[in-house]
Every structure is written in structure tokens, then in C-alpha cells.
Design an enzyme around this catalytic site. Structure first.
Site, PDB file in Angstrom:
ATOM      1  N   TYR A   1       0.855  -1.191   0.000  1.00 36.65           N
ATOM      2  CA  TYR A   1       0.000   0.000   0.000  1.00 36.65           C
ATOM      3  C   TYR A   1       0.886   1.235   0.000  1.00 36.65           C
ATOM      4  O   TYR A   1       1.854   1.310   0.758  1.00 36.65           O
ATOM      5  CB  TYR A   1      -0.900   0.002   1.233  1.00 36.65           C
ATOM      6  CG  TYR A   1      -1.795   1.219   1.357  1.00 36.65           C
ATOM      7  CD1 TYR A   1      -2.834   1.445   0.457  1.00 36.65           C
ATOM      8  CD2 TYR A   1      -1.604   2.154   2.370  1.00 36.65           C
ATOM      9  CE1 TYR A   1      -3.659   2.557   0.561  1.00 36.65           C
ATOM     10  CE2 TYR A   1      -2.424   3.276   2.485  1.00 36.65           C
ATOM     11  CZ  TYR A   1      -3.454   3.467   1.580  1.00 36.65           C
ATOM     12  OH  TYR A   1      -4.268   4.570   1.697  1.00 36.65           O
TER      13      TYR A   1
ATOM     14  N   ASP B   1       9.202   2.952   0.100  1.00 43.76           N
ATOM     15  CA  ASP B   1       8.129   3.558   0.874  1.00 43.76           C
ATOM     16  C   ASP B   1       8.305   3.096   2.325  1.00 43.76           C
ATOM     17  O   ASP B   1       7.911   1.995   2.692  1.00 43.76           O
ATOM     18  CB  ASP B   1       6.769   3.134   0.315  1.00 43.76           C
ATOM     19  CG  ASP B   1       5.618   3.786   1.085  1.00 43.76           C
ATOM     20  OD1 ASP B   1       5.876   4.382   2.158  1.00 43.76           O
ATOM     21  OD2 ASP B   1       4.473   3.690   0.621  1.00 43.76           O
TER      22      ASP B   1
ATOM     23  N   LYS C   1       3.973   8.948   9.177  1.00 41.52           N
ATOM     24  CA  LYS C   1       3.676   8.307  10.459  1.00 41.52           C
ATOM     25  C   LYS C   1       4.614   8.734  11.598  1.00 41.52           C
ATOM     26  O   LYS C   1       4.408   9.799  12.164  1.00 41.52           O
ATOM     27  CB  LYS C   1       3.577   6.795  10.265  1.00 41.52           C
ATOM     28  CG  LYS C   1       2.406   6.494   9.310  1.00 41.52           C
ATOM     29  CD  LYS C   1       1.975   5.069   9.145  1.00 41.52           C
ATOM     30  CE  LYS C   1       0.686   5.031   8.321  1.00 41.52           C
ATOM     31  NZ  LYS C   1       0.682   4.127   7.204  1.00 41.52           N
TER      32      LYS C   1
HETATM   33  C1  LIG Z   1       0.133   4.681   5.793  1.00 41.93           C
HETATM   34  C2  LIG Z   1       0.912   4.451   4.576  1.00 41.93           C
HETATM   35  C3  LIG Z   1       0.876   5.336   3.487  1.00 41.93           C
HETATM   36  C4  LIG Z   1      -0.103   6.480   3.417  1.00 41.93           C
HETATM   37  O1  LIG Z   1       0.092   7.406   4.419  1.00 41.93           O
HETATM   38  P1  LIG Z   1      -1.123   8.377   4.816  1.00 41.93           P
HETATM   39  O2  LIG Z   1      -0.518   9.307   5.801  1.00 41.93           O
HETATM   40  O3  LIG Z   1      -2.189   7.493   5.372  1.00 41.93           O
HETATM   41  O4  LIG Z   1      -1.563   9.057   3.573  1.00 41.93           O
HETATM   42  C5  LIG Z   1       1.738   5.128   2.442  1.00 41.93           C
HETATM   43  N1  LIG Z   1       2.589   4.090   2.439  1.00 41.93           N
HETATM   44  C6  LIG Z   1       2.640   3.218   3.441  1.00 41.93           C
HETATM   45  C7  LIG Z   1       3.643   2.107   3.404  1.00 41.93           C
HETATM   46  C8  LIG Z   1       1.789   3.354   4.539  1.00 41.93           C
HETATM   47  O5  LIG Z   1       1.821   2.440   5.505  1.00 41.93           O
END
Ligand SMILES: *Cc1c(COP(=O)(O)O)cnc(C)c1O
Length: 428
Positions: free
Chosen positions: A144, A239, A267
Site C-alpha cells: 500500500y 516507501d 507516520k
Molecule cells: C500509511 C501508509 C501510506 C499512506 O500514508 P497516509 O498518511 O495514510 O496518507 C503510504 N505508504 C505506506 C507504506 C503506509 O503504511
């Protein structure tokens, strides 16, 4: 466990917000229950509006590695807010946070702050396209990367040849430029490269996948992927929105000693306040406006309160050795669970690394999305309802990680083991 207040509030919420929530997973849809409405949280505990206490393993889906309501972070937020909330101009804190991130992520030579992980990825992809002057992107099934259009894509029925939107509203012409590979399968990536010669701008990956449940990269997979991408003239984007500052202070790339071209963060770097960031090689980052031709902007980017919360979080993590503490807690929990659940080896698989884990209701290895999808979600559903009522707040989906913090105590973990083991014995 009585949750009448939550039940009532959710009914009202459903009238004013689609599904009663501001982010889909919160609706508890996949477990068929009415969601918990939260009042407050402290340390490893979260409390709902009925006064029920839960040991929290959602931890806001990652940011709260220090536990909730850390006093040092509260002070930083309070102190920053006194000076104003947002200026539309540069502040010293942004530069300090850039330096702090660079110290832990040497590959992030330059950085841009944004407001969410989604934005970080969306912008990193535009940057990669601008820099390479190519259009196509490779992502992995089950990873994701937020909800920007080009990332809401899944493999089509003729897997590895076509990709289709995974959400209504995403144009097919957008999804067509995102190709989908299989996690832990370098050959699937090789096929995509050879079918799309000199067209791939970047490969984006969660170096440890944590959004299909926790799936670990096999030995040599990430290194092989980086080499393969570079041989084909593409950029590699890690990511690390979840793994950054969690797998180690230097993220997955620090733990595995790897060097991506671009890194996305989020995060933890906001300590629970909205933030995201992307950064990497200087020559690539200089393609970004205003120094380069790739446009990117944000009214609230580098917000002083979010930056203060992130900086306080990272400094407190250094001070507390929070990564080691969260890792030790996780090791302890996983060892206890594996010990107590030996007889269930043919029904469950526990994947874990650092302070992340997932209990899959599936026998045998879970190494990619296809494996994940073989999990018995009905068993998970029963399991979830059972542990929630015993006082564990875990994500209401088989396809999420459990997040631990440096504040989870032995008492929490022993209680958790007891609840999980009992639930599994009652469920299976
Ligand atoms: C949470 C997440 C996102 C998206 O971040 P948001 O702050 O929710 O837009 C993108 N990549 C990864 C791996 C994530 O866990």
C-alpha cells in the site's frame, strides 16, 4: 464488554460521514462489528467512550512508537502552538527536522515535507517521472502506498500483462502506467522490465510489507531489486512510511544496509500529527520546484506544530532507545505466542520483524499477496471479536500489522498472550 455509547455515536456518525468514518478500516466492516469510538489514550492503553480499557496494538497504524501522549511530545506541541500555528513561510524547525532525518537516513540528502504519506508517494512518483523522463511505474501486489490514483491499481486477470484500477473513480489511462509485480519474486519484475524497455521510471516497494499483514523480504530480494532497477535505468523508491524510524532509527534501509534513490516517510516522523516527507539523492531532489521543473507545493507543508511533534518524538526515541524497547517487547510476545500455540502450527502463521507482527490464519509460509489471500478471514473475524471483548485493540482486518511501542509492559504482553491463546483455542 458494554459498548452502548460507541454504538449510539456511530449511528449518528453514519448520518454525517460515509460509513461513519474518515478512513475506511475504522468502520470495522471486514469483521462485521460496530466500531469502537475512542475517547483518549495513554502509553500502551486506549479507552473508548464507554470507559473500556484496551491494550493498543493499532497505535494509530504506526506513528505512536513511543506510546500515546508522551509528555515530551505534549510539551513540544504546546510550546510550538504558542508561537502560532502556520505561517506560509520557512521556520527553523523544518531545517532541524531535515537534519535529524538525514542523520538517520544518509540516503535522504535533501527532503521535502508534505502532509501525509499519500502525498509523499504521489510527489515522489511525479519526481521520478520528471527526472527519468519516463512514465511507467512498477509496484508490488499487496503493498500500500496511500490513495493517489496511480497507486490504486491491482493486477488484471492476465496478471503481469495488464493492471486495472482497484478503486472506482481511477481512470484506466492512469492505472495503465502502473505495472504490478509479485512481492519476493524478482522474475516477475524482470518480465515487466523486458516487456517495457526504457519505459520504467521507478519501482516502488515497502521494503518490509506491512499493509497486507507483515510480509518479510526474502534474503537478497531487495538488493536484487535495486540492482535490476538500476540496470534498467529506473529509480528505486522505498516507501518507509511505516518502517521508517521503526525497523531501526534508519528504517529498513538502515537495518538491511541498502540505499534507495528516493525514500518516502510519514507516520512516526509526525509523532501522531499529520505529516509526510520524501527525499533522496541531491541530483534527483533538485528536479523539484522551485529549483527544478517538477511542480510540488503545500499550504501547510512543514507545519511548525507537526514538525515540533515529529522532532520531539525522534529525540525521545533516541533518548529512550525506543526501537530496542519496542523490539524486545515484540520478541517477548512472539516467543510466548509461538510457545503457547505450537499445536496450532497447521492453522496459523506468525510473521514478525522488529516491532511489527501479524498472526495469519493460514498454515505455512506467507511470502506474498497470494499467500496472504489464503488466510481464513472467517476465523480472523471470530478471533477479532473475541480479543476485542477481552480488552485488546488490534486492527479490524487480517491484512494489517500489530504495532508495538516502547511502552508495552511485560504485564501488557503476558495479558495479551493469555487473551490471544484463549481466543485461538476458542476460535479454531
Ligand atoms: C500509511 C501508509 C501510506 C499512506 O500514508 P497516509 O498518511 O495514510 O496518507 C503510504 N505508504 C505506506 C507504506 C503506509 O503504511
Amino acid at each position: 464488554m458494554n459498548r452502548d455509547n460507541s454504538l449510539n455515536i456511530i449511528k449518528i456518525a453514519e448520518a454525517v460521514m460515509p460509513g461513519g468514518v474518515n478512513s475506511p478500516v475504522r468502520a470495522f466492516k471486514s469483521v462485521g462489528l460496530s466500531p469502537v469510538v475512542v475517547q483518549r489514550a495513554e502509553g500502551s492503553k486506549i479507552y473508548d467512550i464507554d470507559g473500556n480499557e484496551y491494550i493498543d496494538y493499532v497505535m494509530s497504524y504506526g506513528p505512536m512508537i513511543l506510546g500515546h501522549s508522551d509528555k515530551r511530545v505534549i510539551k513540544a506541541i504546546t510550546d510550538a502552538s504558542v508561537n502560532g500555528f502556520s505561517f506560509g513561510a520557512t521556520t527553523e524547525g523544518e531545517i532541524e527536522l531535515a537534519g535529524l532525518i538525514n542523520r538517520h537516513f544518509p540516503s535522504v540528502e535533501m527532503i521535502r515535507l508534505v502532509n501525509s504519506g499519500t502525498e509523499a508517494v504521489m510527489s515522489a512518483i511525479r519526481l521520478a517521472r520528471g527526472f527519468t523522463k519516463r512514465d511507467k511505474i512498477i509496484k508490488f501486489e499487496g503493498c500500500y502506498h496511500g490513495h493517489s490514483d496511480s497507486m490504486l491499481v491491482k493486477a488484471g486477470s492476465g496478471a503481469l500483462t495488464t493492471s486495472v484500477p482497484s478503486s472506482s473513480g481511477v481512470a484506466e489511462c492512469v492505472s495503465a502506467d502502473t505495472l504490478v509485480a509479485v512481492y519476493n519474486d524478482l522474475d516477475s519484475v524482470k518480465t515487466l522490465f523486458s516487456n517495457n524497455k526504457r519505459e520504467i521510471a521507478a519501482v516502488i516497494i515497502e521494503p518490509v510489507a506491512a499493509n497486507m499483514g507483515v510480509v518479510l523480504p526474502e534474503e537478497g530480494f531487495l538488493k536484487g531489486l535495486i540492482d535490476l532497477t538500476h540496470e534498467n535505468g529506473g529509480l528505486i523508491i522505498f516507501d518507509e512510511v511505516i518502517t521508517g524510524f521503526r525497523l531501526s532509527l534508519g528504517g529498513a534501509q538502515g537495518l538491511f544496509n541498502l540505499k534507495p534513490d528516493i525514500t518516502c516517510l510519514g507516520k512516526i516522523i509526525g509523532g501522531g500529527l499529520p505529516i509526510g516527507a520524501f527525499g533522496g539523492r541531491r541530483d534527483i531532489m533538485e528536479y523539484l520546484s522551485p529549483s527544478g521543473p517538477v511542480y510540488q507545493a503545500g499550504t501547510l507543508s512543514g507545519n511548525p506544530i507537526c514538525v515540533a511533534a515529529g522532532m520531539a518524538t525522534i529525540k525521545a526515541m533516541e533518548e529512550d532507545d525506543a526501537v530496542s524497547k519496542a523490539n524486545e517487547a515484540t520478541d517477548y510476545l512472539v516467543k510466548s505466542l509461538r510457545g503457547e500455540l505450537k499445536n496450532f502450527d497447521d492453522k496459523i502463521t506468525i510473521n514478525s520483524i522488529s516491532s511489527l507482527l501479524t498472526i495469519f490464519f493460514k498454515r505455512g509460509n506467507v511470502n506474498n499477496f497470494e499467500d496472504v489471500m489464503k488466510s481464513d478471514t472467517n476465523l480472523f473475524k471470530k478471533f477479532f471479536g473475541n480479543v476485542l471483548n477481552q480488552g485488546l485493540f488490534i486492527a479490524p482486518s487480517q491484512y494489517e500489522a500489530m504495532f508495538l511501542s516502547s511502552k508495552h509492559t511485560r504485564a501488557d504482553l503476558d495479558k495479551t498472550t493469555g487473551i490471544i491463546v484463549k481466543a485461538i483455542k476458542e476460535t479454531i
